[in-house]
Design a protein around this motif. Structure first.
Motif, PDB file in Angstrom:
ATOM      1  N   THR B  20       5.879  -2.351   1.315  1.00 23.00           N
ATOM      2  CA  THR B  20       7.177  -2.741   0.826  1.00 23.00           C
ATOM      3  C   THR B  20       7.164  -4.072   1.175  1.00 23.00           C
ATOM      4  O   THR B  20       7.308  -5.352   0.069  1.00 23.00           O
ATOM      5  N   TYR B  21       7.704  -3.865   2.306  1.00 23.41           N
ATOM      6  CA  TYR B  21       7.910  -4.813   2.701  1.00 23.41           C
ATOM      7  C   TYR B  21       7.032  -5.656   2.724  1.00 23.41           C
ATOM      8  O   TYR B  21       6.874  -7.350   2.762  1.00 23.41           O
ATOM      9  N   MET B  22       5.844  -5.293   3.484  1.00 30.84           N
ATOM     10  CA  MET B  22       4.575  -6.504   3.768  1.00 30.84           C
ATOM     11  C   MET B  22       4.171  -6.739   2.041  1.00 30.84           C
ATOM     12  O   MET B  22       3.808  -7.748   2.304  1.00 30.84           O
ATOM     13  N   GLU B  23       4.030  -6.033   1.471  1.00 30.06           N
ATOM     14  CA  GLU B  23       3.507  -6.474   0.268  1.00 30.06           C
ATOM     15  C   GLU B  23       4.025  -7.140  -0.565  1.00 30.06           C
ATOM     16  O   GLU B  23       3.674  -8.050  -1.261  1.00 30.06           O
ATOM     17  N   THR B  24       5.640  -7.259  -0.171  1.00 29.11           N
ATOM     18  CA  THR B  24       6.570  -8.979  -1.607  1.00 29.11           C
ATOM     19  C   THR B  24       5.999  -9.652   0.306  1.00 29.11           C
ATOM     20  O   THR B  24       6.254 -11.061  -0.452  1.00 29.11           O
ATOM     21  N   LEU B  25       6.026  -9.510   1.087  1.00 34.11           N
ATOM     22  CA  LEU B  25       6.141 -11.013   1.867  1.00 34.11           C
ATOM     23  C   LEU B  25       4.866 -11.742   1.574  1.00 34.11           C
ATOM     24  O   LEU B  25       4.450 -12.946   1.227  1.00 34.11           O
ATOM     25  N   VAL B  26       3.982 -11.097   1.551  1.00 39.20           N
ATOM     26  CA  VAL B  26       1.806 -11.583   1.556  1.00 39.20           C
ATOM     27  C   VAL B  26       2.343 -11.886  -0.088  1.00 39.20           C
ATOM     28  O   VAL B  26       1.770 -13.279  -0.489  1.00 39.20           O
ATOM     29  N   ALA B  27       3.558 -11.779  -1.480  1.00 42.24           N
ATOM     30  CA  ALA B  27       3.157 -11.524  -2.520  1.00 42.24           C
ATOM     31  C   ALA B  27       4.256 -12.734  -2.860  1.00 42.24           C
ATOM     32  O   ALA B  27       3.753 -13.798  -3.604  1.00 42.24           O
ATOM     33  N   ARG B  28       4.949 -13.386  -1.830  1.00 39.80           N
ATOM     34  CA  ARG B  28       5.164 -14.476  -1.976  1.00 39.80           C
ATOM     35  C   ARG B  28       4.473 -15.590  -1.405  1.00 39.80           C
ATOM     36  O   ARG B  28       4.981 -16.611  -1.894  1.00 39.80           O
ATOM     37  N   SER B  29       3.932 -15.546  -0.793  1.00 44.15           N
ATOM     38  CA  SER B  29       2.909 -16.095   0.117  1.00 44.15           C
ATOM     39  C   SER B  29       1.869 -16.198  -0.964  1.00 44.15           C
ATOM     40  O   SER B  29       1.239 -17.885  -1.138  1.00 44.15           O
ATOM     41  N   GLU B  30       1.289 -15.930  -2.546  1.00 37.90           N
ATOM     42  CA  GLU B  30      -0.024 -16.141  -2.943  1.00 37.90           C
ATOM     43  C   GLU B  30       0.897 -17.076  -3.520  1.00 37.90           C
ATOM     44  O   GLU B  30       0.160 -17.525  -4.523  1.00 37.90           O
ATOM     45  N   VAL B 324      -6.130 -16.084   4.824  1.00 33.42           N
ATOM     46  CA  VAL B 324      -6.309 -15.078   4.058  1.00 33.42           C
ATOM     47  C   VAL B 324      -5.613 -13.735   4.041  1.00 33.42           C
ATOM     48  O   VAL B 324      -5.936 -13.363   4.405  1.00 33.42           O
ATOM     49  N   PRO B 325      -4.429 -14.085   3.680  1.00 33.82           N
ATOM     50  CA  PRO B 325      -3.875 -12.872   4.228  1.00 33.82           C
ATOM     51  C   PRO B 325      -3.649 -11.436   2.847  1.00 33.82           C
ATOM     52  O   PRO B 325      -4.362 -11.884   2.954  1.00 33.82           O
ATOM     53  N   ASP B 326      -3.858 -10.260   4.159  1.00 36.98           N
ATOM     54  CA  ASP B 326      -4.577  -8.986   2.821  1.00 36.98           C
ATOM     55  C   ASP B 326      -2.348  -8.380   2.761  1.00 36.98           C
ATOM     56  O   ASP B 326      -1.988  -8.541   2.784  1.00 36.98           O
ATOM     57  N   GLY B 327      -2.492  -8.231   1.709  1.00 39.86           N
ATOM     58  CA  GLY B 327      -2.026  -8.155   0.622  1.00 39.86           C
ATOM     59  C   GLY B 327      -1.439  -6.671   0.758  1.00 39.86           C
ATOM     60  O   GLY B 327      -1.014  -6.138  -0.535  1.00 39.86           O
ATOM     61  N   THR B 328      -2.387  -5.487   0.883  1.00 44.40           N
ATOM     62  CA  THR B 328      -2.600  -4.460   0.335  1.00 44.40           C
ATOM     63  C   THR B 328      -1.888  -3.659   1.661  1.00 44.40           C
ATOM     64  O   THR B 328      -2.800  -3.539   2.981  1.00 44.40           O
ATOM     65  N   TRP B 329      -0.865  -2.999   1.325  1.00 42.66           N
ATOM     66  CA  TRP B 329      -0.731  -2.080   2.379  1.00 42.66           C
ATOM     67  C   TRP B 329       0.597  -0.933   2.419  1.00 42.66           C
ATOM     68  O   TRP B 329      -0.026  -0.409   1.822  1.00 42.66           O
ATOM     69  N   LEU B 342      -2.832 -13.620  10.375  1.00 44.35           N
ATOM     70  CA  LEU B 342      -3.147 -14.507   9.017  1.00 44.35           C
ATOM     71  C   LEU B 342      -1.802 -14.874   7.991  1.00 44.35           C
ATOM     72  O   LEU B 342      -2.011 -16.215   7.689  1.00 44.35           O
ATOM     73  N   ILE B 343      -1.005 -13.704   7.447  1.00 42.12           N
ATOM     74  CA  ILE B 343       0.230 -14.803   6.752  1.00 42.12           C
ATOM     75  C   ILE B 343       1.151 -15.265   7.429  1.00 42.12           C
ATOM     76  O   ILE B 343       1.508 -16.623   6.797  1.00 42.12           O
ATOM     77  N   ALA B 344       0.970 -16.079   8.986  1.00 46.16           N
ATOM     78  CA  ALA B 344       1.985 -17.424   9.315  1.00 46.16           C
ATOM     79  C   ALA B 344       1.044 -18.233   9.634  1.00 46.16           C
ATOM     80  O   ALA B 344       2.056 -19.445   9.044  1.00 46.16           O
ATOM     81  N   ASP B 345      -0.493 -18.249   9.681  1.00 46.73           N
ATOM     82  CA  ASP B 345      -1.214 -19.100   9.571  1.00 46.73           C
ATOM     83  C   ASP B 345      -0.893 -20.269   7.986  1.00 46.73           C
ATOM     84  O   ASP B 345      -1.400 -20.802   7.746  1.00 46.73           O
ATOM     85  N   ASP B 346      -1.709 -18.486   7.385  1.00 40.48           N
ATOM     86  CA  ASP B 346      -1.419 -19.184   5.476  1.00 40.48           C
ATOM     87  C   ASP B 346      -0.478 -20.508   5.690  1.00 40.48           C
ATOM     88  O   ASP B 346       0.120 -21.288   4.621  1.00 40.48           O
TER      89      ASP B 346
END
Lengths: 478, 459
Positions: B20-30, B324-329, B342-346
């Motif tokens: 959930t944490y990782m998916e939320t992190l990526v969702a915010r980036s999206e 492009v970060p992966d949003g599925t964890w 990928l998340i940080a670089d994005d």
């Protein structure tokens, strides 16, 4: 499991020399040893309902204890003048009970006396006691709005409002967008917050309030092994009623609205001359942010009295209510507040949504469980977390083991992982103690209810990735 | 939009990393990446000229005042040309007009003596109606001028950009700690503050002018260049008897602004009665990321130009996104360093670096929206004026009376005026059943109703 300072475990195995200590905090300053009067005691504590199993996470009942005391001196008769109970009162007195062997004690209950039955014709008094949760359960509280609170932070606030000093809260996972209380009981709100993360919240036998998250048992090893020499009976029960493969969690998104008039006075409010009038107003929607209030005041003839009347300055004392005191400085004229407009940013509740996790396999009968609504589940992330977690845990039939006839062991605590070994019904099981029943009547005995730890987590426990410890690696989906 | 940027907690060492944490992190980036590439209108550089010695607004504009947001410096760039006794004022409305600068210098010059003036609004103002309303006016004698840009800037974030952007590495001994994850979170919080600004609309109309034998600009739109962007304008030309309609891209303060103030390219030259859809990839024009530019659309006399749309959009090929970060964890996933990088670089590519070093900068300025020009400014005449929006935020702010009209013209919703005409108002666009997020629509007057200004905001 508590540390064993007095060879209690060894003596518990033997079951001889059991001893009981009862203490009452009569004057709120010192504990008085009442053991000389103690005849019998028993108690029950749990972190989840053994019958509802994992479905009851976050909703542990208060631990209870019953103590039978000799009352030949009417020590516990509150209606007899001059007695201890009459002098200090008996209800709400602090009580703690310890048990052990050969003069070595460990606490098995800490709480409050909620009732005392000391009939005319009996020479005993029976105290009914609840754990320390009985205090916040009765406390209602109103708060202002808190936004984007970590669940742990919100738990901490409520705990502080409840003046619970001894506590231990694990980290939580989520952030709750909007939190507030509106005459809500403090224990109930803490339980709801715990349930929003499938955690457990309970008072332990020492009176410490605990919050454990869903990951609490990762890596927890068995602290004791019990076999047929330790119990009279070990009964495994498979919780077929608690198998669900489709979990639905309803959540209520909320959003800060635009600045608007959130309250308008619907009637004139009279403020006596040289006096005050208190008005508690309820906002139709909780306020995220208070902006201000404007008012109009006249006398009975319609003459402006705004110079004479003041209202208490904001912000309101609650997210959804405001106790406003109008003060009239005029010594000659009563005043009527004809308009009192409150402006602020309300929190708009959006239509509820549901996240459903379908963990059913092909050919399986659908068994759906709708998680009860929880005001702290407000985001899709929270709902998804809950649904996935519960679906993983509830899709397999989980054994509940109950033991009876065990020698009491005050070192055992709720949540301890133990190994249960039988010969016929159970060969070996690793299980979590979810409830403890204990009794002291000459002998000290106990019974446990334990839930199977197997498949509590979706993956091998060592594969869970720990921040600050685990290294990054080529991505592995366990 | 609702809960589109979900909150996330600061983690601590010893916490288990949840899916959930990782998916939320990526969702915010999206969400942030979408904000960097939102379809947006352009700031109208308004020209005004007074013909009488009384008070005349050369330019007026507004935006929402967010008390939480640290954009508190008003920055404007304006040019004025004052006759003998004329006085130019820059004023902000805070219950009454408060003068920020008085300019009495005669002739053509930068208002206030500088190509950019800056005012600190962080204290001393209440903005009780939640609106920052600014005007450039001339009084006492005649004058004219142009507002080139006006915005709230000086972004001082609530959550600072981390001093060091975390870099993740595989293998024992390289395990990231909570500070690394929280640094990524802080990057998102910083960018969130950048992204939370009112959505710019484009003021469009049918324009013409009567200056014989001359070319005059009818529209000048300002934008801040983000890199891989496309300017899209659609317009109808009529009465083109030997006339030309030009579209230029030029320096923001053209024709003023020093040696660099020049026309950079001609994007279109239309000579017939036709409908033109100009979809101009700006990436090949040598523009500098982070710099403000102007797009000018003008005509020789007699030509009529009806603007249908004008906005900044992504390239036809879609937005560039190197990381492009992966949003599925899944629960129990063990993150590889590459996935975390990928998340940080994005996120790093969304930093609003004015030197053009990032791929998708999220500009933080709160652009003021220019009030609609009058129907006639000297020889220039406008009709059928509209504010055209791409629906992104929930609340429509407007002054005046008119209606919302769907892009296909089939649906509309009336907008009434306040009891005292021209007051600020807001409409919950979620209550407009025919309007979906991402849909284009216009806010326009009809009959005797006039819309003074319209733009969207998140509250």
């Amino acid at each position: 499991m508590k540390a064993d300072h007095d060879s209690i475990a060894t003596n518990a195995a033997l079951g001889t020399g059991a001893c009981l200590k009862v203490e009452i905090n009569w004057a709120s300053t010192t504990w008085t040893d009442e053991s000389a009067y103690a005849i019998a005691a028993s108690g029950h504590s749990e972190i989840m309902d053994p019958y509802a199993g994992l479905l009851s996470l976050g909703t542990a009942k208060l631990a209870t204890a019953t103590v039978t005391l000799s009352n030949t001196t009417r020590r516990y008769s509150a209606k007899v003048a001059g007695t201890q109970a009459a002098t200090y009162g008996i209800r709400d007195r602090g009580i703690r009970i310890s048990a052990g062997y050969a003069g070595g004690y460990e606490r098995v209950f800490t709480g409050k006396v909620v009732n005392c039955e000391a009939p005319e014709g009996a020479e005993t008094a029976v105290l009914t006691c609840h754990d320390l949760g009985s205090e916040p359960k009765r406390q209602e509280y109103t708060s202002t709005m808190y936004t984007n609170e970590e669940t742990k932070t919100w738990l901490g606030r409520i705990r502080a409002w409840a003046a619970v000093a001894s506590h231990s809260f694990e980290n939580t996972v989520h952030v709750i967008p909007y939190c507030y209380l509106d005459d809500d009981d403090l224990l109930g709100e803490m339980r709801k917050a715990a349930a929003s993360e499938a955690g457990v919240l309970f008072y332990d036998s020492d009176g410490t309030l605990h919050y454990w998250g869903a990951y609490h048992w990762i890596g927890k090893a068995s602290v004791a092994t019990f076999d047929r020499s330790d119990f009279v009976e070990l009964t495994p029960a498979l919780g077929y009623d608690n198998i669900y493969n489709i979990i639905s969690v309803t959540y209520s998104p909320q959003q800060k609205g635009r600045a608007t008039t959130v309250y308008q006075l619907k009637r004139p409010v009279m403020v006596p001359k040289s006096g005050t009038e208190t008005l508690t107003i309820n906002f139709p929607k909780p306020l995220a942010t208070w902006i201000g209030a404007t008012m109009a005041v006249v006398d009975g003839g319609g003459n402006d009295m705004s110079a004479a009347v003041t209202a208490s300055t904001g912000p309101p004392d609650g997210a959804q209510r405001w106790t406003v005191v109008f003060t009239n400085a005029s010594t000659k004229l009563a005043a009527w507040v004809t308009r009192f407009d409150v402006t602020g940013y309300p929190v708009d509740k959006r239509p509820a949504e549901t996240y459903t996790e379908d963990a059913s396999a092909v050919g399986e009968t659908d068994r759906r469980y709708d998680v009860p609504p929880n005001p702290y589940v407000q985001t899709e992330q929270q709902a998804r977390y809950l649904a996935k977690l519960l679906a993983q845990r509830l899709k397999v039939v989980r054994a509940v083991y109950t033991t009876s006839g065990m020698n009491g062991n005050p070192l055992l605590e709720l949540g301890d992982v133990v190994t249960l070994q039988g010969d016929i019904a159970v060969t070996s099981a690793t299980a979590i103690i979810t409830s403890i029943d204990w009794a002291f009547v000459d002998d000290y005995t106990m019974g446990l209810a334990c839930t199977d730890k197997a498949s509590l987590y979706g993956f091998t426990e060592s594969e869970y990735w720990t921040i600050g410890t685990s290294p990054c690696a080529a991505r592995v989906v366990a | 939009m609702l809960a589109a940027f979900p909150p996330i907690r600061e983690v601590e060492d010893g916490d288990y990393l949840s899916a959930t944490y990782m998916e939320t992190l990526v969702a915010r980036s999206e969400w942030l990446f979408g904000s960097a590439h939102s379809r947006t209108g352009l700031f109208l550089q308004r020209y005004g000229a007074s013909s009488n010695p009384g008070l005349y607004n050369i330019w007026e504009g507004e935006t929402v005042w967010h008390s939480w947001h640290p954009n508190t410096a008003l920055r404007i760039s304006a040019r004025v040309n004052l006759t003998a006794a004329a006085i130019a004022y820059l004023q902000v409305y805070d219950g009454a007009w408060v003068t920020l600068t008085t300019d009495t210098t005669n002739g053509d010059h930068w208002f206030g003596g500088s190509a950019q003036m800056e005012y600190d609004l962080s204290s001393g103002y209440t903005f009780a109606d939640g609106i920052v309303r600014v005007r450039l006016a001339v009084d006492t004698d005649t004058g004219n001028g142009t507002m080139y840009y006006a915005h709230l800037g000086d972004y001082t974030p609530i959550t600072a950009w981390p001093g060091t952007v975390p870099t993740f590495a595989d293998g024992a001994g390289n395990g990231p700690d909570a500070a690394d994850f929280n640094a990524v979170r802080d990057m998102q919080e910083y960018l969130y503050g950048c992204a939370m600004h009112p959505q710019q609309s484009s003021w469009i109309a049918t324009g013409t002018h009567a200056q014989g034998g001359a070319y005059l600009p009818l529209w000048r739109w300002m934008f801040r260049y983000s890199g891989l962007q496309r300017f899209y304008v659609q317009f109808v030309t009529t009465a083109m008897a030997g006339d030309h309609v030009y579209v230029y891209i030029q320096d923001v303060q053209y024709p003023n602004g020093g040696s660099g103030a020049s026309r950079l390219a001609t994007l279109a030259d239309v000579t017939t009665d036709t409908t033109t859809a100009l979809s101009q990839d700006l990436s090949g024009l040598g523009l500098t990321v982070g710099t403000r530019y102007c797009i000018e659309l003008g005509a020789t006399d007699g030509a009529y130009v009806e603007i249908l749309r004008a906005l900044m959009v992504d390239l036809v090929t879609g937005p560039a996104r190197t990381y492009v970060p992966d949003g599925t964890w899944a629960e129990g996933d063990q993150p590889a360093a590459a996935a975390l990088n990928l998340i940080a670089d994005d996120l790093e590519q969304m930093y609003p670096a004015s030197d053009g070093s990032t791929e998708s900068p999220i500009w933080y300025e709160h652009q003021l929206t220019t009030y609609a020009p009058p129907a006639a400014i000297g020889v220039i005449a406008y009709s059928a004026a509209q504010y055209r929006h791409t629906h992104r935020w929930r609340w429509l702010h407007w002054r005046g009376a008119g209606r919302l009209v769907s892009a296909d013209g089939l649906s509309y919703t009336s907008l009434s005026d306040t009891a005292t005409p021209g007051g600020t108002q807001a409409l919950d666009l979620d209550s407009v059943a025919w309007l979906d997020y991402g849909q284009e629509y216009t806010v326009e007057g009809y009959g005797s109703n006039t819309i003074l200004v319209a733009y969207e905001d998140y509250e």
